[in-house]
Design a protein around this motif. Structure first.
Motif, PDB file in Angstrom:
ATOM      1  N   LEU A  61     -15.666  -5.498  -0.708  1.00  0.00           N
ATOM      2  CA  LEU A  61     -15.255  -4.175  -1.172  1.00  0.00           C
ATOM      3  C   LEU A  61     -14.209  -3.581  -0.233  1.00  0.00           C
ATOM      4  O   LEU A  61     -13.195  -3.031  -0.677  1.00  0.00           O
ATOM      5  CB  LEU A  61     -16.477  -3.259  -1.275  1.00  0.00           C
ATOM      6  N   ALA A  62     -14.437  -3.716   1.080  1.00  0.00           N
ATOM      7  CA  ALA A  62     -13.480  -3.194   2.059  1.00  0.00           C
ATOM      8  C   ALA A  62     -12.157  -3.958   1.966  1.00  0.00           C
ATOM      9  O   ALA A  62     -11.084  -3.374   2.062  1.00  0.00           O
ATOM     10  CB  ALA A  62     -14.057  -3.299   3.463  1.00  0.00           C
ATOM     11  N   ALA A  63     -12.244  -5.261   1.756  1.00  0.00           N
ATOM     12  CA  ALA A  63     -11.026  -6.061   1.633  1.00  0.00           C
ATOM     13  C   ALA A  63     -10.261  -5.635   0.390  1.00  0.00           C
ATOM     14  O   ALA A  63      -9.040  -5.493   0.420  1.00  0.00           O
ATOM     15  CB  ALA A  63     -11.352  -7.538   1.575  1.00  0.00           C
ATOM     16  N   ASN A  64     -10.965  -5.431  -0.701  1.00  0.00           N
ATOM     17  CA  ASN A  64     -10.307  -4.991  -1.927  1.00  0.00           C
ATOM     18  C   ASN A  64      -9.697  -3.607  -1.736  1.00  0.00           C
ATOM     19  O   ASN A  64      -8.589  -3.335  -2.196  1.00  0.00           O
ATOM     20  CB  ASN A  64     -11.286  -4.975  -3.098  1.00  0.00           C
ATOM     21  N   ASN A  65     -10.399  -2.730  -1.077  1.00  0.00           N
ATOM     22  CA  ASN A  65      -9.863  -1.395  -0.816  1.00  0.00           C
ATOM     23  C   ASN A  65      -8.649  -1.471   0.087  1.00  0.00           C
ATOM     24  O   ASN A  65      -7.684  -0.753  -0.104  1.00  0.00           O
ATOM     25  CB  ASN A  65     -10.935  -0.484  -0.192  1.00  0.00           C
ATOM     26  N   TYR A  66      -8.709  -2.338   1.080  1.00  0.00           N
ATOM     27  CA  TYR A  66      -7.569  -2.502   1.977  1.00  0.00           C
ATOM     28  C   TYR A  66      -6.359  -2.996   1.198  1.00  0.00           C
ATOM     29  O   TYR A  66      -5.254  -2.490   1.364  1.00  0.00           O
ATOM     30  CB  TYR A  66      -7.909  -3.468   3.116  1.00  0.00           C
ATOM     31  N   ARG A  67      -6.591  -3.969   0.316  1.00  0.00           N
ATOM     32  CA  ARG A  67      -5.499  -4.476  -0.515  1.00  0.00           C
ATOM     33  C   ARG A  67      -4.945  -3.380  -1.398  1.00  0.00           C
ATOM     34  O   ARG A  67      -3.734  -3.227  -1.539  1.00  0.00           O
ATOM     35  CB  ARG A  67      -5.979  -5.638  -1.383  1.00  0.00           C
ATOM     36  N   MET A  68      -5.848  -2.623  -1.990  1.00  0.00           N
ATOM     37  CA  MET A  68      -5.397  -1.536  -2.866  1.00  0.00           C
ATOM     38  C   MET A  68      -4.615  -0.496  -2.068  1.00  0.00           C
ATOM     39  O   MET A  68      -3.573  -0.023  -2.513  1.00  0.00           O
ATOM     40  CB  MET A  68      -6.589  -0.870  -3.570  1.00  0.00           C
ATOM     41  N   ARG A  69      -5.125  -0.146  -0.909  1.00  0.00           N
ATOM     42  CA  ARG A  69      -4.410   0.826  -0.076  1.00  0.00           C
ATOM     43  C   ARG A  69      -3.042   0.288   0.313  1.00  0.00           C
ATOM     44  O   ARG A  69      -2.052   1.010   0.303  1.00  0.00           O
ATOM     45  CB  ARG A  69      -5.231   1.157   1.173  1.00  0.00           C
ATOM     46  N   THR A  70      -2.995  -0.991   0.652  1.00  0.00           N
ATOM     47  CA  THR A  70      -1.733  -1.610   1.023  1.00  0.00           C
ATOM     48  C   THR A  70      -0.767  -1.604  -0.159  1.00  0.00           C
ATOM     49  O   THR A  70       0.411  -1.274   0.000  1.00  0.00           O
ATOM     50  CB  THR A  70      -1.962  -3.057   1.506  1.00  0.00           C
ATOM     51  N   LEU A  71      -1.278  -1.965  -1.336  1.00  0.00           N
ATOM     52  CA  LEU A  71      -0.426  -1.961  -2.524  1.00  0.00           C
ATOM     53  C   LEU A  71       0.061  -0.552  -2.853  1.00  0.00           C
ATOM     54  O   LEU A  71       1.222  -0.353  -3.211  1.00  0.00           O
ATOM     55  CB  LEU A  71      -1.176  -2.550  -3.725  1.00  0.00           C
ATOM     56  N   ILE A  72      -0.827   0.412  -2.718  1.00  0.00           N
ATOM     57  CA  ILE A  72      -0.439   1.801  -3.001  1.00  0.00           C
ATOM     58  C   ILE A  72       0.622   2.258  -2.011  1.00  0.00           C
ATOM     59  O   ILE A  72       1.617   2.863  -2.397  1.00  0.00           O
ATOM     60  CB  ILE A  72      -1.676   2.726  -2.971  1.00  0.00           C
ATOM     61  N   ARG A  73       0.426   1.969  -0.748  1.00  0.00           N
ATOM     62  CA  ARG A  73       1.427   2.343   0.264  1.00  0.00           C
ATOM     63  C   ARG A  73       2.752   1.667  -0.008  1.00  0.00           C
ATOM     64  O   ARG A  73       3.812   2.282   0.105  1.00  0.00           O
ATOM     65  CB  ARG A  73       0.933   1.964   1.659  1.00  0.00           C
ATOM     66  N   LYS A  74       2.695   0.392  -0.364  1.00  0.00           N
ATOM     67  CA  LYS A  74       3.921  -0.347  -0.663  1.00  0.00           C
ATOM     68  C   LYS A  74       4.623   0.277  -1.868  1.00  0.00           C
ATOM     69  O   LYS A  74       5.839   0.475  -1.856  1.00  0.00           O
ATOM     70  CB  LYS A  74       3.592  -1.811  -0.940  1.00  0.00           C
ATOM     71  N   GLY A  75       3.853   0.599  -2.894  1.00  0.00           N
ATOM     72  CA  GLY A  75       4.426   1.248  -4.076  1.00  0.00           C
ATOM     73  C   GLY A  75       5.025   2.598  -3.748  1.00  0.00           C
ATOM     74  O   GLY A  75       6.116   2.938  -4.222  1.00  0.00           O
ATOM     75  N   GLN A  76       4.346   3.370  -2.910  1.00  0.00           N
ATOM     76  CA  GLN A  76       4.871   4.666  -2.503  1.00  0.00           C
ATOM     77  C   GLN A  76       6.170   4.512  -1.724  1.00  0.00           C
ATOM     78  O   GLN A  76       7.118   5.269  -1.931  1.00  0.00           O
ATOM     79  CB  GLN A  76       3.846   5.420  -1.649  1.00  0.00           C
ATOM     80  N   GLU A  77       6.220   3.542  -0.849  1.00  0.00           N
ATOM     81  CA  GLU A  77       7.443   3.307  -0.075  1.00  0.00           C
ATOM     82  C   GLU A  77       8.597   2.909  -0.988  1.00  0.00           C
ATOM     83  O   GLU A  77       9.725   3.351  -0.800  1.00  0.00           O
ATOM     84  CB  GLU A  77       7.210   2.236   0.999  1.00  0.00           C
ATOM     85  N   GLU A  78       8.310   2.058  -1.975  1.00  0.00           N
ATOM     86  CA  GLU A  78       9.348   1.651  -2.920  1.00  0.00           C
ATOM     87  C   GLU A  78       9.859   2.851  -3.707  1.00  0.00           C
ATOM     88  O   GLU A  78      11.067   3.014  -3.900  1.00  0.00           O
ATOM     89  CB  GLU A  78       8.814   0.581  -3.873  1.00  0.00           C
TER      90      GLU A  78
END
Length: 83
Positions: free
Chosen positions: A18-35
């Motif tokens: 669950l933490a790994a999935n959340n980390y991935r999601m947070r990373t993807l969200i941050r990446k999307g926000q940066e883009e």
């Protein structure tokens, strides 16, 4: 006791997943926000550049019109003196 250890192990694995999935999601969200931020910055830079170019064009046009008006005034003064 064995059930507790197995439950703890399964809970730990599930929590890690669950933490790994959340980390991935947070990373993807941050990446999307940066883009999105990058694209917005580019669009804003382009709009500012277009506005600056428009201001320069207006400035040049205004200067040309001012010169024309000055020339007309001078010409009308010359014709008024000649009459």
């Amino acid at each position: 006791m064995e059930k507790f250890a197995i439950g703890l192990l399964i809970g730990g694995i599930g929590g890690a997943l669950l933490a790994a999935n959340n980390y991935r999601m947070r990373t993807l969200i941050r990446k999307g926000q940066e883009e999105v931020k990058t694209k917005l910055d580019q669009l804003m830079d382009e709009k500012i550049k277009m506005m600056e170019e428009g201001v320069e064009e207006l400035k040049e046009t205004a200067e040309e019109k001012a010169e024309e008006i000055i020339e007309r005034k001078k010409a009308s003064k010359r014709t008024a003196k000649a009459e």
